[in-house]
Design an enzyme around this catalytic site. Structure first.
Site, short mmCIF file in Angstrom:
data_model
loop_
_atom_site.label_atom_id
_atom_site.label_comp_id
_atom_site.label_asym_id
_atom_site.label_seq_id
_atom_site.Cartn_x
_atom_site.Cartn_y
_atom_site.Cartn_z
CD GLU A 137 -2.91 -1.30 2.24
OE1 GLU A 137 -2.78 -0.57 3.25
OE2 GLU A 137 -3.88 -2.09 2.08
CD GLU B 126 -4.71 -11.22 -5.66
OE1 GLU B 126 -4.13 -10.21 -5.19
OE2 GLU B 126 -5.87 -11.53 -5.36
N1 THU Z 1 -6.00 -6.81 -2.04
C1 THU Z 1 -5.14 -7.73 -2.58
O1 THU Z 1 -3.93 -7.66 -2.38
N2 THU Z 1 -5.66 -8.72 -3.33
C2 THU Z 1 -7.00 -8.92 -3.53
O2 THU Z 1 -7.37 -9.86 -4.20
C3 THU Z 1 -7.99 -8.00 -2.95
C4 THU Z 1 -7.42 -6.80 -2.28
C5 THU Z 1 -5.45 -5.76 -1.15
C6 THU Z 1 -5.46 -4.37 -1.69
C7 THU Z 1 -5.44 -3.56 -0.41
O3 THU Z 1 -4.11 -3.41 0.03
C8 THU Z 1 -6.17 -4.42 0.60
O4 THU Z 1 -6.22 -5.72 0.03
C9 THU Z 1 -7.58 -3.97 0.91
O5 THU Z 1 -8.32 -3.75 -0.24
#
Ligand code: THU
Length: 131
Positions: free
Chosen positions: A47, A58
């Site tokens: 993030e 992913e």
């Molecule tokens: N996120 C992922 O890394 N993969 C997913 O399949 C869904 C969401 C992350 C993005 C963000 O850092 C956090 O999960 C909350 O949305």
């Protein structure tokens, strides 16, 4: 993919999840992607203070595989504390390399709770380019 290979992939995703950088959502996600050569590439969500720059676990795993010269994706495992399914952007990103990629989703609070599907099921009618 046999069960022991799948379990190895799940363990790699659970291991990766511990290294997620998610100070804003506090929602750690780990991914592990297996390629045709048998190698496993891990990814975590990363993030940013500028929220829109966040990248999902992913896409980090897929990018690591491609950077290592691996483009034949055979299975991905995604771990989160609610067992979420890959977001739309990640589905499109993964489909570039294998539109029928087998996907395993795991709830890290109940790691025995495994849900299996494929990218074909999750992303019908993907965008295949302008031509
Ligand atoms: N996120 C992922 O890394 N993969 C997913 O399949 C869904 C969401 C992350 C993005 C963000 O850092 C956090 O999960 C909350 O949305």
């Amino acid at each position: 993919m046999n069960t022991s290979e799948r379990d190895e992939l799940i363990r790699a995703a659970l291991d990766a999840q511990q290294r997620a950088f998610c100070p804003y959502s506090n929602f750690p996600v780990g991914a592990a992607l297996r390629t045709a050569s048998g190698r496993i590439f891990q990814g975590v969500n990363v993030e940013n203070a500028s929220f829109g720059l966040t990248i999902c676990a992913e896409r980090v795993a897929a990018s690591a595989a491609v950077a290592a010269g691996e483009r034949e994706f055979t299975q991905i495992a995604v771990v989160s504390r609610t067992g979420v399914s890959p977001c739309g952007a990640c589905r499109q990103f993964l489909a570039e390399f294998n539109p029928n990629l087998p996907i395993v989703m795991i709830d890290s609070l109940n790691p025995g709770d495994v849900y299996e599907t494929t990218l074909t099921e999750l992303l019908p009618g993907r965008f295949e380019g302008p031509v």
